[in-house]
Scaffold this motif. Structure first.
Motif, mmCIF file in Angstrom:
data_model
loop_
_atom_site.group_PDB
_atom_site.id
_atom_site.type_symbol
_atom_site.label_atom_id
_atom_site.label_comp_id
_atom_site.label_asym_id
_atom_site.label_seq_id
_atom_site.Cartn_x
_atom_site.Cartn_y
_atom_site.Cartn_z
ATOM 1 N N ILE A 70 -3.649 1.878 10.388
ATOM 2 C CA ILE A 70 -3.654 3.262 9.910
ATOM 3 C C ILE A 70 -4.821 3.545 8.968
ATOM 4 C CG2 ILE A 70 -1.201 3.643 10.263
ATOM 5 C CD1 ILE A 70 -0.721 3.085 7.332
ATOM 6 N N GLN A 71 -5.479 2.491 8.525
ATOM 7 C CA GLN A 71 -6.712 2.663 7.747
ATOM 8 C C GLN A 71 -7.599 1.475 8.023
ATOM 9 O OE1 GLN A 71 -6.366 3.698 3.538
ATOM 10 N NE2 GLN A 71 -8.185 2.492 3.081
ATOM 11 N N CYS A 72 -8.873 1.744 8.247
ATOM 12 C CA CYS A 72 -9.803 0.681 8.619
ATOM 13 C C CYS A 72 -11.197 1.132 8.221
ATOM 14 C CB CYS A 72 -9.685 0.440 10.120
ATOM 15 S SG CYS A 72 -10.736 -0.864 10.743
ATOM 16 N N ASP A 73 -11.533 0.943 6.940
ATOM 17 C CA ASP A 73 -12.822 1.408 6.438
ATOM 18 C C ASP A 73 -13.186 0.601 5.201
ATOM 19 O OD1 ASP A 73 -11.212 2.442 4.374
ATOM 20 O OD2 ASP A 73 -11.096 4.418 5.320
ATOM 21 N N GLN A 91 -12.541 1.146 2.299
ATOM 22 C CA GLN A 91 -11.456 1.156 1.324
ATOM 23 C C GLN A 91 -10.392 0.094 1.637
ATOM 24 O OE1 GLN A 91 -11.770 3.110 -1.399
ATOM 25 N NE2 GLN A 91 -13.738 3.620 -0.435
ATOM 26 N N ALA A 96 0.484 4.007 1.466
ATOM 27 C CA ALA A 96 0.309 4.899 2.611
ATOM 28 C C ALA A 96 1.657 5.359 3.158
ATOM 29 C CB ALA A 96 -0.468 4.185 3.720
ATOM 30 N N GLU A 142 -1.586 -3.662 3.098
ATOM 31 C CA GLU A 142 -3.026 -3.883 3.130
ATOM 32 C C GLU A 142 -3.312 -5.368 3.296
ATOM 33 O OE1 GLU A 142 -7.124 -3.125 0.553
ATOM 34 O OE2 GLU A 142 -5.190 -2.478 -0.258
ATOM 35 N N PRO A 157 -8.720 2.853 13.637
ATOM 36 C CA PRO A 157 -7.357 3.360 13.485
ATOM 37 C C PRO A 157 -6.729 3.591 14.860
ATOM 38 C CG PRO A 157 -8.832 4.462 11.960
ATOM 39 C CD PRO A 157 -9.701 3.642 12.872
ATOM 40 N N HIS A 194 0.859 -1.196 0.000
ATOM 41 C CA HIS A 194 0.000 0.000 0.000
ATOM 42 C C HIS A 194 0.884 1.230 0.000
ATOM 43 C CE1 HIS A 194 -3.098 2.865 1.361
ATOM 44 N NE2 HIS A 194 -3.954 1.991 0.872
#
Length: 336
Positions: A262-265, A267, A252, A279, A304, A250
């Motif tokens: 750091i991302q949890c949605d 997406q 990021a 990811e 997050p 990823h």
């Protein structure tokens, strides 16, 4: 041409079947003894034995391959050539001398690279874009005999061991059949290996399954690919072991500690590593089946800032407790 075939796991089955279809029915199939396998430790036959039974071939399952009993059995066959594919035993000097044309082995690497028991897994661990299959003649050193034929095969950056091993087995079986035909015709190459270029691929250890988030995203990604589906790569989350099964790199930027979400949605689920973001696409929680990351997010209530720990022993998560009556409520909390 009179053949002996030695092999044990599923990887060796296409080679046996291809030789039979090509008109080379082994006079004897040698495979490992039936053993207890799986969680239930049920005694089961190795895949090569099952394939040999289906083909009506004679089967021999010695406890010790280089014993006098086994050597006598090899001599009785009077084979011109012995073929070995993932048999899982060292062929000693006395056995090597018995077939007139020697022993031909199929190995899933481009020798002299990745000599040893786990060549394809180490090629994935090292992130190689290309590897291949080699047929070669055995000598007394591990995977060091003269090369007969080689074929290169690409490795996609998302390729996982359990998914590509059947392809290598099928392509290797065709390469093996071509090699046997060349030996029968008396024109098989015997190209010495360059020992100075040799690399090694030992069996993986239990600790190789423990994920270390301080490593780079690329290194972790390659480890997950190489150890899928077994033995797998594990991390810990809230005291539970999580098997990480599929990932991708990823873009990021670094924004957290290694292992931090750091991302949890919708997406995706992205974890910070020692270098870059990773990811998670598929995982398997403890005592659960495999699931996509988005399904896991909903059930685990990830946010997050939550953190995956390194693999190994997982410390149990502390039980949730109600605040003491003497404790002040959190800021913004409405006691009513």
């Amino acid at each position: 041409m009179r053949l002996i075939f030695c092999g044990t796991p599923e990887f060796a089955v296409p080679a046996l079947e291809t030789l039979c279809q090509g008109g080379y029915l082994p006079a004897l199939v040698i495979t490992q003894p039936d053993r207890a396998r799986g969680r239930g430790q049920k005694i089961s036959a190795p895949p090569v034995k099952l394939a040999a039974l289906q083909a009506g071939l004679e089967i021999y399952q010695p406890i010790r391959f280089n014993s006098e009993e086994c050597l006598d059995r090899l001599r009785q066959v009077q084979a011109d050539l012995a073929v070995v594919v993932a048999y899982s035993a060292k062929i000693g000097a006395a056995a090597l001398a018995i077939p007139a044309s020697g022993w031909l082995n199929l190995h899933p690497s481009l020798l002299p690279a990745y000599r040893g028991a786990a060549p394809l897994q180490w090629a994935l661990l090292d992130g190689l874009p290309v590897t291949g299959n080699t047929t070669f003649f055995l000598n007394e050193r591990w995977d060091a005999g003269p090369v007969c034929l080689q074929e290169t095969l690409p490795l996609d950056t998302q390729a996982r061991y359990g998914e590509i091993m059947p392809l290598f087995a099928r392509r290797g079986a065709d390469l093996l059949l071509r090699s046997v035909r060349l030996i029968e015709q008396g024109c098989a190459p015997r190209i010495p290996q360059d020992d100075s270029q040799a690399t090694f691929a030992p069996l993986l250890r239990a600790e190789d399954s423990f994920l270390d988030w301080s490593q780079s995203a690329l290194r972790i990604h390659n480890r997950i690919r190489a150890l899928y589906p077994e033995p797998g790569v594990f991390a810990c989350l809230k005291g539970k072991r999580i098997r990480i099964q599929q990932t991708r790199l990823h873009s990021a930027a670094a924004s957290g500690l290694p292992g931090e979400v750091i991302q949890c949605d919708k997406q995706g689920l992205v974890i910070q590593t020692g270098e870059g973001g990773l990811e998670i696409l598929e995982l398997r929680p403890e005592n659960r089946g495999s699931m996509k990351a988005l399904d896991f997010i909903n059930g685990a209530r990830l946010r997050p800032g939550d953190r995956f720990e390194n693999g190994g022993y997982c410390e149990p998560a502390p039980p949730a407790t109600e605040p003491s009556p003497r404790e002040s409520p959190p800021a913004g909390h409405d006691p009513d």
